[in-house]
Design an enzyme around this catalytic site. Structure first.
Site, short mmCIF file in Angstrom:
data_model
loop_
_atom_site.label_atom_id
_atom_site.label_comp_id
_atom_site.label_asym_id
_atom_site.label_seq_id
_atom_site.Cartn_x
_atom_site.Cartn_y
_atom_site.Cartn_z
N SER B 220 -28.26 26.36 -4.03
CA SER B 220 -27.37 25.90 -5.11
C SER B 220 -28.05 24.80 -5.92
O SER B 220 -27.86 24.71 -7.13
CB SER B 220 -26.05 25.39 -4.53
OG SER B 220 -26.24 24.18 -3.84
N ARG B 224 -28.39 25.91 -9.71
CA ARG B 224 -27.51 25.23 -10.67
C ARG B 224 -28.29 24.85 -11.93
O ARG B 224 -27.89 25.14 -13.05
CB ARG B 224 -26.91 23.99 -10.03
CG ARG B 224 -26.02 23.20 -10.98
CD ARG B 224 -25.37 22.02 -10.31
NE ARG B 224 -24.37 22.44 -9.35
CZ ARG B 224 -24.52 22.41 -8.04
NH1 ARG B 224 -25.65 21.97 -7.53
NH2 ARG B 224 -23.57 22.81 -7.25
N ASN B 228 -27.99 26.82 -15.66
CA ASN B 228 -27.58 26.11 -16.87
C ASN B 228 -28.63 26.22 -17.96
O ASN B 228 -28.31 26.48 -19.12
CB ASN B 228 -27.35 24.62 -16.55
CG ASN B 228 -25.94 24.37 -16.06
OD1 ASN B 228 -25.02 24.31 -16.84
ND2 ASN B 228 -25.79 24.26 -14.76
#
Lengths: 159, 291
Positions: B220, B224, B228
């Site tokens: 993660s 992440r 993005n």
């Protein structure tokens, strides 16, 4: 999803960057920040101290000022009193002097008038004698008629 | 930009857009990738721009640090000090232990990731155009944080740090003990054989959950940031594709939407860098906690 050896390069770069930061960048910056923080703290402390001493100085200045005021008013009062005294003294002296002068003048006047009167009486006597002698037609001896002349002069003087 | 669109669209209006995007999504690699993981392949663009951003961070900060004085700071020094104090505050709050390495690490991660993310704010065709026309390089993806290798490289580095600090703080025995006892705890072992069985089952389950926790947090952590930045990059491609239609409407759309998205993206660039740093600190901080 293309995973490959780039990953390991990136991992190595990560550690190199953080190591360089730890070794060369972080310590001087933190040292500067901490030192400045200390300086500011010291500055604030000394400012506080200065404030306190200023307040103390103000208080003592007030005391001194009050004393000075008291002293000044005392001095002024004394000066006033002294000046009044001086004025009174001067007035006294002046009155005495004036009276002395008036007295002297009066004496002088009296003296002069007495003298003038004496002269006048003598002259009157002389005129009377000369008038009388002219009237009688002969010389009057002043010595033989001294009594009469003196009496005459006295009468003139009185008159 | 126009040049690439024309080069890749090959005369077809509809195929042009996907061609343009897929061209922009192709890495500058030394070899063709085979399979999900290929140890022989290097993404030269990711490596180049990662190191470039690293230097863009290190060199100015190095000079700021060398010239730093305790007196009145210059503007740049004040800016650097503000960052340092900000990061140190965060590190102090998250990690209860020695910060001699962790705080500088957090600073370098934050600034480095922010700089890499900021490449996304350059016009999408600027760097590929320079590469093509000056260096005769046909493919270039300049955004290192939109490359899974880039973000996972950092996430795995953080995982290594987590392992290191776990062992350093708790000892190898303490860490292994934590593997079999957390998160569900351990039964009290008595003469009853049932408790032995329970202990074994719990140990296995705990170890499994701990493994999942480490894998999950690393995935993660890397995903992440990648997600993005990749999404942001794709939207920039789509907006640039609008302008590529060379119509008044398309170009006006490019101008307006490109501006809006770029302004919004400034937030994302900094926010994602901040989140990446905070997660790094959180994971390293967890490694310092005793259960």
């Amino acid at each position: 999803m293309n995973l490959n050896a780039t990953l390991f390069v990136q991992l190595a770069v990560f550690f190199v960057l953080s190591w360089v930061t730890m070794k060369f960048i972080w310590p001087p910056l933190i040292a500067a920040i901490d030192e400045r923080r200390k300086k500011i703290a010291e500055g604030l402390a000394s400012a506080e101290k200065a404030d306190k001493s200023l307040a103390e100085a103000k208080a003592s200045a007030t005391v001194v000022l009050k004393e000075a005021h008291a002293q000044a008013s005392k001095i002024i009062e004394q000066a006033n009193r002294r000046s009044n005294e001086l004025v009174e003294e001067a007035r006294g002296t002046a009155i005495a002097e004036g009276q002395r002068l008036i007295g002297a003048a009066r004496e002088q006047v009296e003296l002069d008038s007495n003298r003038a009167r004496a002269e006048l009486s003598q002259q009157v006597a002389a005129i009377a004698v000369s008038g009388a002698s002219k009237l009688l037609g002969r010389e009057i001896d002043a010595k033989t008629h001294a009594d009469l002349l003196d009496k005459l002069a006295l009468e003139i003087e009185r008159g | 930009m126009q040049r690439f669109l024309m080069a890749s669209e090959g005369g077809h209006e509809s195929g042009g857009m996907s061609g343009y995007i897929s061209h922009h999504l192709t890495y500058l690699a030394n070899k063709v990738q085979h399979g999900l993981f290929d140890i022989n392949v290097l993404h030269l663009d990711t490596i180049f721009f990662s190191i470039l951003c690293g230097l863009l961070f290190l060199i100015p900060f190095y000079f700021a640090a060398r010239r730093s004085t305790a007196g009145v700071p210059g503007r740049f020094q004040a800016f650097v000090e503000m960052l340092v104090e900000f990061v140190e505050e965060q590190a102090k709050g998250m990690v209860h232990g020695k910060l001699t390495y962790i705080a500088p690490l957090a600073l370098s991660v934050f600034v480095w990731v922010a700089l890499m993310n900021a490449i996304d704010l350059l016009p999408v065709d600027l760097l590929p155009w320079i590469a093509h026309n000056i260096f005769h390089i046909d493919y270039l993806r300049p955004l290192p944080t939109a490359d899974l290798n880039g973000t996972f490289g950092m996430a795995i580095a953080v995982l290594l740090l987590v392992v290191f600090y776990n062992i350093k703080v708790k000892g190898i025995g303490g860490w292994l003990h934590q593997w079999v006892t957390a998160p569900f705890g351990m039964v009290k072992i008595t003469a009853n054989p049932l408790t032995w069985l329970g202990a074994i089952v719990l140990a296995v389950v705990n170890a499994l959950f701990t493994a999942i926790e480490y894998v999950g947090q690393t995935l993660s952590h890397g995903m992440r940031l990648f997600g993005n930045m990749y999404a942001g990059e794709l939207i920039f491609f789509l907006i640039a594709g609008l302008g590529g239609t060379a119509t008044v409407l398309g170009m006006a759309g490019h101008l307006i939407m490109g501006s809006v998205w770029a302004i919004f993206h400034i937030l994302i660039v900094l926010l994602q860098a901040f989140i990446f740093m905070m997660l790094t600190l959180a994971y390293v901080g967890q490694a310092h906690e005793h259960h």
